[in-house]
Write an enzyme that holds these catalytic residues in place. Structure first.
Site: not given
Length: 314
Positions: A65, A295
Site C-alpha cells: 500500500s 500512510h
C-alpha cells in the site's frame, strides 16, 4: 526485539476481544476506502513518451500500500487501490521509460510477489506481481514487508490500531508490547528471508534491471513523546511502535544489500514530517485527507519518489 513465542493466556484473550470491539471504527473506515470492484487486477501498463537512459526499456513498480499510494485519489485496480500519485507513477513521469507497469497492491505481503493475492473471501485481487518482470525490464522498484507485520491487510497500521485499542486496558503500561511480545520480529525474519529469495528471482528474470528496494518513511518521530495527545497509544507502546518501524527498515535494508539491490532510504528525507508533526506527510490514525491510516499523503509519496530519483542520480 526478543524472539520468544507469543504466550496464549486468558488475559491476552480478554484483551484481544476488547481490542477487536474497539477496532470497529477501523473496519468501517477500511470498508469505505476499499469500496470498489472485486476481481483480478491487470497490470497498469502505459507507454511514457521521452527517452533518456530508460528509452525503450520497461520500469516495473512492485509492492504494498505504501508503493500503491493506497487511499490517495485517483484510485484504480479495485481493492489494490493504486493511486495515480503513487511514487512509482511520479518516478515514471520523471524518467520517461519506454513503458511503465504498476502492479502494486494494498495489503500485499512478500508472498504476493510470487502468488496471487486474495481478499478475505479468497477472491483474487491481484496476480503474482513478479509476472510483470520480464527480460526487457530495466528498472524495478519495490516496497514490501510492512504488511507482514499485521493481522489484517493493513500491516503496520493494523498493529497501531490494536495498540490504540489496548491502551485503555493498561494506560500506564505497555499492553501492546505485552500482546505482541516478539512475534513481530519473528514475522520480519520470515519476511526478510522470503524477500531475499524474491530478489534472486527478479535478477534472474530481468538481468539488465536496476533493482531498488524502497524503505518505509518516518511514520513516527524519533522521539515518540512528540505523539503524546496525538496518537491514542500509551507512552511505552509509542516507543515500542517506533522500534518496530526501525527494525522493519533495518531488515529491508540488510536484505536488499545482501540480494544485490540498492536500498532507498525514505525515512531520513521524511523526518520532521511524520504523523505527529505540525506538517505531516504521513497520516495519523485518523487521516485529514484521503489516504489510509499511517500512510503517506501525496507529499509523502512525492518525497519517496524524490528519494528513488536521487538514488538513480536524477
Amino acid at each position: 526485539m526478543p524472539r520468544a513465542a507469543l504466550t496464549s493466556t486468558r488475559t491476552t484473550a480478554r484483551r484481544t476481544r476488547r481490542a477487536r470491539k474497539a477496532m470497529t471504527w477501523t473496519s468501517a473506515a477500511a470498508g469505505v476506502l476499499l469500496a470498489g470492484a472485486l476481481g483480478t487486477a491487470a497490470p497498469a501498463e502505459a507507454s511514457v513518451p521521452g527517452g533518456g537512459d530508460l528509452a525503450g526499456g520497461v520500469y516495473v513498480a512492485l509492492g504494498d500500500s505504501y508503493a500503491a499510494g493506497a487511499g490517495i485519489p485517483a484510485q484504480s485496480a479495485g481493492l489494490c487501490m493504486r493511486s495515480d500519485h503513487d511514487y512509482g507513477r511520479l518516478v515514471a513521469q520523471s524518467l520517461a521509460p519506454g513503458a511503465y507497469r504498476d502492479v502494486t497492491c494494498a495489503g500485499a505481503k512478500v508472498g504476493a510477489l510470487t502468488t496471487p493475492q486474495t481478499d478475505a473471501g479468497a477472491i483474487v485481487v491481484n496476480g503474482p506481481q513478479l509476472d510483470a518482470v520480464t527480460p526487457d525490464t530495466t528498472l524495478v522498484t519495490l516496497t514490501v514487508a510492512g504488511d507482514n507485520l499485521g493481522t489484517s491487510d493493513f500491516g503496520f497500521g493494523d498493529v497501531a490500531a490494536i495498540c490504540s485499542a489496548l491502551s485503555v486496558t493498561d494506560p500506564l503500561g505497555t499492553p501492546c508490547r505485552d500482546f505482541y511480545k516478539d512475534t513481530l520480529g519473528a514475522r520480519l525474519d520470515s519476511a526478510g528471508a522470503e524477500l531475499g529469495s524474491d530478489l534472486k528471482l527478479i535478477h534472474a528474470r530481468a538481468p539488465r534491471a536496476a533493482v531498488l528496494v524502497v524503505g518505509y518513511p518516518a511514520v513516527l518521530p524519533d522521539d515518540p513523546g512528540q505523539c503524546l495527545g496525538k496518537l491514542p497509544v500509551t507512552t511505552g507502546d509509542l516507543g515500542f511502535l517506533r522500534s518496530v518501524l526501525g527494525e522493519l527498515n533495518d531488515t529491508v535494508a540488510a536484505t536488499a544489500r545482501a540480494g544485490g539491490a540498492t536500498y532507498v532510504d525514505t525515512l531520513t528525507p521524511t523526518r520532521g514530517h511524520d504523523s505527529c508533526s505540525a506538517t505531516p506527510w504521513i497520516s495519523g490514525l485518523f487521516p485529514t485527507s484521503p489516504t489510509l491510516p499511517l500512510h503517506p499523503y501525496p507529499a509523502g509519496e512525492r518525497a519517496m519518489a524524490d528519494a528513488v530519483l536521487n538514488a538513480l542520480g536524477r
